[in-house]
Design an enzyme around this catalytic site. Sequence first.
Site, PDB file in Angstrom:
ATOM      1  N   LYS B  30       0.845  -1.203   0.000  1.00 22.17           N
ATOM      2  CA  LYS B  30       0.000   0.000   0.000  1.00 22.17           C
ATOM      3  C   LYS B  30       0.876   1.247   0.000  1.00 22.17           C
ATOM      4  CE  LYS B  30      -4.030   1.990   2.420  1.00 22.17           C
ATOM      5  NZ  LYS B  30      -4.940   1.850   3.575  1.00 22.17           N
ATOM      6  N   SER B 105      -9.828   1.664   2.386  1.00 21.93           N
ATOM      7  CA  SER B 105      -8.974   2.452   1.531  1.00 21.93           C
ATOM      8  C   SER B 105      -7.868   1.639   0.844  1.00 21.93           C
ATOM      9  CB  SER B 105      -8.333   3.574   2.343  1.00 21.93           C
ATOM     10  OG  SER B 105      -7.436   3.052   3.311  1.00 21.93           O
ATOM     11  N   SER B 129     -10.038  -0.486   6.572  1.00 20.89           N
ATOM     12  CA  SER B 129      -9.402  -0.298   5.268  1.00 20.89           C
ATOM     13  C   SER B 129      -8.699  -1.529   4.700  1.00 20.89           C
ATOM     14  CB  SER B 129      -8.413   0.870   5.329  1.00 20.89           C
ATOM     15  OG  SER B 129      -9.115   2.085   5.344  1.00 20.89           O
TER      16      SER B 129
END
Lengths: 92, 433
Positions: B30, B105, B129
Amino acid sequence: MSETPVDAEEVRHVAELARVDLDEAEVERFAEQFADILAYFETLDEVPAVESEPDLVNVMRADEVEDCLDRKDALANAAETEAGQFKGPHVS
Amino acid sequence: MTPDLNAFVTRETVPGADEGPLAGSTVAVKDNISTAGVRTTCGSEMLADYVPPYDATVVERLSAAGATIVGKANMDEFGMGTTTETSAFGPTRNPHDEDHVPGGSSGGSAAAVAAGEADLALGSDTGGSIRCPAAFCGVVGIKPTYGLVSRYGLVAYANSLEQIGPIAPTVEEAAALLDVVAGPDENDATTRYDRQDGVDVHPAEATTYADAADGDVEGMTIGIPTELVEGADERVVDTFRDAVADLEAAGATTHEVSLPSLEHAVEAYYVIAMSEASSNLARFDGVRYGHSGGRSGNWNESFATAREEAFGDEVKRRILLGTYALSAGYHDKYYEQAQNARAWVKQDFDEALADADVLASPTMPVLPMELGESLDDPLRMYLADANTVPVNLANLPAISVPAGEADGLPVGLQLTGPKFGEETLVRAGSALA
C-alpha cells in the site's frame, strides 16, 4: 437538530485554524455537509460516562546516541534548501 | 490479462533476499507504507514526488523473508475513504465487476491480489481499510490486534486506531504473511511487550499463525452481534447466513448477542479519526517535503496555499472537522464523548467475548457500490463503515473471509477475536477459505 449550526463564517474560521485555504464554492459545500455530519455526531450525547482502566504501561529505553538519518537524505525531499538547512517562507 | 484496474500508483520491482518463507512470492505494498528510494504518495498530490529515505519495518521484514515487491498499491488519499475513489491518481476498479468500487482504503492492494497482479499484499486498517476491500474483492484480509505489527514507516492518519496487515487469496497465505510482518520493533513503542519471567516477549514470537489454518471449528462458540446484522442489505445477510451455516455444519455452535454500544461506533470513530488526522496531517507544510505553497507570502499563507492546492476534498473535510471537534468549546461535546464511547465499545466486546471464542458478522453491510455513487455524500460513505470501525475502537483483531457472492459481487464475513487472538481467527476463517 444541532444546537450549533455551521455557517460559512464558521467553516472559514476553522479553515484558518487548520491552515487550509478554501475557495467560496468549497466553503458553501462544506458548510452544508458539515451541518449533516455534525448533526449525526450529536448522538454521542447519549453515550454514558464509562469507567475504564487502560492496561497500558510506559515502555522506557536508555537515552543513547544512535545513528540517524543522514542530513543529505533528510533534505532530499525539500523544495528549497540552503547551507544544509530547510528554506521556508518568511515567518511574518 | 484484464484491462488495467489502476491497482498501482507506481509499478517498480524490488527483489528480496534469495531465500526465506516468501521467496518466489510477489507482494503489492500500500502506498502509505514507506519504501526507500520508491516514491510513496499516500494517494495524494501532496506527496506525488515524495521519495522516502528509509524503509518501513514491515518492508524490511518482507525483503528479509525473500518477497519481491512489485509496486505501490493505489489507495484513498491518506487512507480517507471506503472506495479508493478519493485517490489523486484515479479510482481502482473492482476485478469482479469494473463498474464497481474495490472498497477502500486499501483498494489497490485487494484488487491486485484478486486479479492475480500480486500473490499477496500489505494494506493498513484504520477503520476497516483492509477488511472492506478484502470483502468487496473476494479475498482474505486481516486487521491485527493493535501492537502486533510495527507502524514504523506507515504514514499516520489516525495512529491510535491503525495497524498494517496482510491481504491474500486464502486464510493460510494471509496468516503466513502475518507471520513475516508481526513482531516487536524498537522504532514503534506501541508494539506490544509482555513481561514474562523478567523478559519482554511479544505475542508473535512464539506463534506461527499459518499453522493455525487447519479449519478445525469443532466445538467453537461463535457470537453474532445483532446490531451488525439488522441494518445490512438483505442480499448480504442471506450470503452471510449461508456461510454461518457452513461453520455450524463443521461443528461450531452459534448464538446471538447484543452490543448496544455499537450504535454509536461510527460517530465515535469519525470524531477520533478526524481529530487525530487534523494533528497528524499538520506536518504537511510544503517545506520539508511535499507540494510547496511557494515563498511569496508569509509562513501561514504559504502553508495554507500548499494544503489548498494539494489536498483533496475528503482530506480537507476530515482535517477541518477534526479541528472543529478539538476546538475550544467543542472538545468535551465531541472528543470526550467519543472517548467514552470507545471505552464502552471495548467493554461490550470484552463481555461478548467472555461467552464466545469469536464474533461473526457481515464485513460490510452493503454490496460494492457503483463507481461514483457515494462520492458526493460523505455521511453515506461513513455509515458503510458501521461493521468494521468497532474493532479499531476496541484495538481487537479481525479477519474478513469470502462468504460467497450476491448479484455477482463478493460478500465478506468478518470474524472478531480477543486481543492477540489471531490464531483463533485464522483457525475459524480457514474453515471457509
